[in-house]
Design an enzyme around this catalytic site. Sequence first.
Site, PDB file in Angstrom:
ATOM      1  N   VAL A  11       0.554   2.805   0.143  1.00 11.05           N
ATOM      2  CA  VAL A  11      -0.406   2.664  -0.796  1.00 11.05           C
ATOM      3  C   VAL A  11      -1.589   3.923  -0.209  1.00 11.05           C
ATOM      4  O   VAL A  11      -1.650   4.701  -1.129  1.00 11.05           O
ATOM      5  CB  VAL A  11      -1.536   1.588  -0.682  1.00 11.05           C
ATOM      6  N   PHE A 255       9.374  -9.268 -16.365  1.00 10.01           N
ATOM      7  CA  PHE A 255       9.494 -10.019 -15.113  1.00 10.01           C
ATOM      8  C   PHE A 255      10.022 -11.396 -15.353  1.00 10.01           C
ATOM      9  O   PHE A 255       9.337 -12.494 -14.717  1.00 10.01           O
ATOM     10  CB  PHE A 255       8.127 -10.289 -14.604  1.00 10.01           C
ATOM     11  N   ALA A 258      16.035 -13.745 -13.255  1.00  9.59           N
ATOM     12  CA  ALA A 258      16.675 -14.517 -12.037  1.00  9.59           C
ATOM     13  C   ALA A 258      17.087 -13.837 -11.217  1.00  9.59           C
ATOM     14  O   ALA A 258      17.822 -12.602 -11.522  1.00  9.59           O
ATOM     15  CB  ALA A 258      17.694 -15.616 -12.555  1.00  9.59           C
ATOM     16  N   GLY A 263      10.899 -10.421  -2.627  1.00 10.92           N
ATOM     17  CA  GLY A 263      10.540  -9.919  -1.227  1.00 10.92           C
ATOM     18  C   GLY A 263       9.477  -8.916  -1.511  1.00 10.92           C
ATOM     19  O   GLY A 263       8.681  -8.960  -2.182  1.00 10.92           O
ATOM     20  N   CYS A 266       4.166  -7.587  -0.715  1.00 10.34           N
ATOM     21  CA  CYS A 266       3.239  -8.166  -1.388  1.00 10.34           C
ATOM     22  C   CYS A 266       3.322  -9.417  -1.721  1.00 10.34           C
ATOM     23  O   CYS A 266       2.369 -10.393  -1.375  1.00 10.34           O
ATOM     24  CB  CYS A 266       2.880  -7.304  -2.450  1.00 10.34           C
ATOM     25  N   LYS A 327      13.890  -4.085  -3.513  1.00  8.02           N
ATOM     26  CA  LYS A 327      14.369  -3.685  -4.870  1.00  8.02           C
ATOM     27  C   LYS A 327      14.711  -2.202  -4.687  1.00  8.02           C
ATOM     28  O   LYS A 327      14.638  -1.588  -3.683  1.00  8.02           O
ATOM     29  CB  LYS A 327      13.161  -3.930  -5.628  1.00  8.02           C
ATOM     30  N   ARG A 334      10.676  -4.955   3.956  1.00  6.49           N
ATOM     31  CA  ARG A 334       9.713  -6.128   4.390  1.00  6.49           C
ATOM     32  C   ARG A 334      10.156  -7.337   3.453  1.00  6.49           C
ATOM     33  O   ARG A 334      10.158  -7.417   1.947  1.00  6.49           O
ATOM     34  CB  ARG A 334       8.443  -5.827   4.078  1.00  6.49           C
TER      35      ARG A 334
HETATM   36  P1  NAD Z   1       1.585   0.037   5.242  1.00  5.88           P
HETATM   37  O1  NAD Z   1       2.235  -0.851   6.302  1.00  5.88           O
HETATM   38  O2  NAD Z   1       2.696   0.868   4.416  1.00  5.88           O
HETATM   39  O3  NAD Z   1       0.735   0.963   5.619  1.00  5.88           O
HETATM   40  C1  NAD Z   1      -0.447   0.736   6.315  1.00  5.88           C
HETATM   41  C2  NAD Z   1      -0.612   2.087   7.346  1.00  5.88           C
HETATM   42  O4  NAD Z   1      -1.941   1.649   7.880  1.00  5.88           O
HETATM   43  C3  NAD Z   1       0.231   2.050   8.350  1.00  5.88           C
HETATM   44  O5  NAD Z   1       0.665   3.480   8.389  1.00  5.88           O
HETATM   45  C4  NAD Z   1      -0.677   1.910   9.589  1.00  5.88           C
HETATM   46  O6  NAD Z   1      -0.185   2.622  10.897  1.00  5.88           O
HETATM   47  C5  NAD Z   1      -1.896   2.245   9.204  1.00  5.88           C
HETATM   48  N1  NAD Z   1      -3.053   1.673  10.127  1.00  5.88           N
HETATM   49  C6  NAD Z   1      -3.152   0.189  10.664  1.00  5.88           C
HETATM   50  N2  NAD Z   1      -4.148   0.285  11.308  1.00  5.88           N
HETATM   51  C7  NAD Z   1      -4.873   1.366  11.401  1.00  5.88           C
HETATM   52  C8  NAD Z   1      -6.239   1.760  11.824  1.00  5.88           C
HETATM   53  N3  NAD Z   1      -6.974   1.031  12.341  1.00  5.88           N
HETATM   54  N4  NAD Z   1      -6.507   3.094  11.416  1.00  5.88           N
HETATM   55  C9  NAD Z   1      -5.624   3.888  10.688  1.00  5.88           C
HETATM   56  N5  NAD Z   1      -4.466   3.498  10.154  1.00  5.88           N
HETATM   57  C10 NAD Z   1      -4.076   2.233  10.508  1.00  5.88           C
HETATM   58  O7  NAD Z   1       1.109  -0.858   4.091  1.00  5.88           O
HETATM   59  P2  NAD Z   1       0.922  -0.514   2.489  1.00  5.88           P
HETATM   60  O8  NAD Z   1       2.364  -1.167   1.927  1.00  5.88           O
HETATM   61  O9  NAD Z   1       0.574   0.594   2.238  1.00  5.88           O
HETATM   62  O10 NAD Z   1      -0.078  -1.617   2.045  1.00  5.88           O
HETATM   63  C11 NAD Z   1      -1.568  -1.239   2.512  1.00  5.88           C
HETATM   64  C12 NAD Z   1      -2.415  -2.452   1.618  1.00  5.88           C
HETATM   65  O11 NAD Z   1      -2.321  -2.260   0.373  1.00  5.88           O
HETATM   66  C13 NAD Z   1      -1.920  -3.948   1.910  1.00  5.88           C
HETATM   67  O12 NAD Z   1      -3.036  -4.570   1.869  1.00  5.88           O
HETATM   68  C14 NAD Z   1      -1.024  -4.320   0.893  1.00  5.88           C
HETATM   69  O13 NAD Z   1      -1.121  -5.531   0.588  1.00  5.88           O
HETATM   70  C15 NAD Z   1      -1.649  -3.574  -0.336  1.00  5.88           C
HETATM   71  N6  NAD Z   1      -0.819  -3.059  -1.535  1.00  5.88           N
HETATM   72  C16 NAD Z   1       0.416  -2.494  -1.109  1.00  5.88           C
HETATM   73  C17 NAD Z   1       1.376  -2.071  -2.257  1.00  5.88           C
HETATM   74  C18 NAD Z   1       2.821  -1.794  -2.015  1.00  5.88           C
HETATM   75  O14 NAD Z   1       3.412  -1.840  -2.873  1.00  5.88           O
HETATM   76  N7  NAD Z   1       3.120  -1.502  -0.656  1.00  5.88           N
HETATM   77  C19 NAD Z   1       0.987  -2.247  -3.432  1.00  5.88           C
HETATM   78  C20 NAD Z   1      -0.415  -2.658  -3.659  1.00  5.88           C
HETATM   79  C21 NAD Z   1      -1.257  -2.882  -2.575  1.00  5.88           C
END
Ligand code: NAD
Length: 457
Positions: A11, A255, A258, A263, A266, A327, A334
């Site tokens: 993100v 969406f 089946a 996974g 999120c 996917k 994850r």
């Molecule tokens: P991710 O695990 O890919 O990335 C998180 C990053 O944060 C990592 O690089 C980690 O090293 C860094 N981090 C952790 N602690 C830190 C700190 N104290 N200071 C600086 N950096 C730090 O996570 P993601 O998939 O990008 O998801 C982030 C958030 O967005 C989550 O809450 C997730 O639910 C939400 N989200 C994810 C998606 C998706 O498709 N991945 C979509 C919408 C929302």
Amino acid sequence: MHVCVVGTGYVGLVTGSCLAEMGNRVSCIDIDAGKIEKLQQGIIPIYEPGLEEIVKRNVKEKRLTFSTRLADGLNGALFCFITVGTPPSEDGSADLSHVLAVTHEIGRSLDHYLIVINKSTVPVGTAKIVREAITAELQMRGLEIEFDVVSNPEFLKEGAAIEDFLRPDRIVIGTDNVRTTELMKQLYEPFVRNQHPILTMDIASAELTKYAANAMLAMRISFMNEFARLCDQVGADISQIRVGIGSDQRIGMSFLYAGPGYGGSCFPKDVKELANTGERFGSTMHLMQAIDAVNEAQKRYVPTLIVRRFGEHLSGRHFALWGLAFKPQTDDMREAPSLVLIEELLQRGAAITAYDPIAMEQAQKLLGERERLFYADDMMEMLDNKDALILMTEWRQFRQPDLAEVKQKMKFPVIFDGRNIYDHAKLHAMGLQHYCIGRGCVPQHRMQGAAKCSSGF
Ligand code: NAD
């Protein structure tokens, strides 16, 4: 405008690079020094179509920088996005430790007005916790510096993240004052030239909107998967039911597939957190518990079909596995259903050779060295002498393979199609045993009406 993005994962990196693409000056911060070093060298740590190009362009044009130091990122910034992970804790609730670590650090570094934006998916009430943490740090420093906290949940889909961020269906902004609403609208204005809405609302509603969206999507998947299992018992076809219900405009087609269970980073955690939120606030979320339970069961369905076909004990069997990522178009492993399948088959003594166009490195990191688990770099060569082919991710290159060659290479002409991508009649006519999800094509215990796949096993 000057923006700081804290957490440079799926993100954060997409948010930072897309904001830079619109001309903003963006500093992306992460505590993972290795990741930041790679990014500084132009190496993109995740697979996301279109991301590399956009990152490289904006780095070259000096709008996008990377650092491990939050204070550098905050220097001159008006906006600070929090985009760190919120993984599930033991009890299923969202672990806010990363969000809080960032929040406290903001409080320790802040020296000018800042809009702190929660883009991580966080439980309702988190904005208040963030505000209190920053205030506490400022008080300890004896300072009174103004700041605002905003909820701006992210709806991007991995695999289409750039497109989703640049042209979102909607942008949700939860604020408690007009000034931040206006500034947030200005920041996002270039992304809604397509007239898609910026929806402003109160903070609690914005926080919950994200969970509601993911729960709704997860619910549609679990709904179809539960129906699919019933279809396999009664000889109905879930793909026909999909068309039958999806043609109703109130339901729609999307969406409604089946498969082997959802996974990713999120849906699983967000459904669990919602169930938890319900408990915390004395409002039990029965539906969330059911969505989760159906999904856990569904992840075991493909292994069950394999056991029905080949028996409980699988030692001596060697399976080919196409697709590891949760996917297509992502390397994200994850909570991927393939992980449950791999564990189950290995436990039963089978050997597996897996192939995924992008996610093998991530899978290897997650699974480690395992006896009887191998990785291939050619999706056809790997089929030689295998007992069956199992398809778990519907990457495009798996959609139309040379099926005659597939059959000729394998020891048995058996395909477990976890995504229902193959034409059953065609495979059947070629002498391939095709087992899939919710289409009456299961290895045994079929009732009379389900006889359409009876030959071949
Ligand atoms: P991710 O695990 O890919 O990335 C998180 C990053 O944060 C990592 O690089 C980690 O090293 C860094 N981090 C952790 N602690 C830190 C700190 N104290 N200071 C600086 N950096 C730090 O996570 P993601 O998939 O990008 O998801 C982030 C958030 O967005 C989550 O809450 C997730 O639910 C939400 N989200 C994810 C998606 C998706 O498709 N991945 C979509 C919408 C929302």
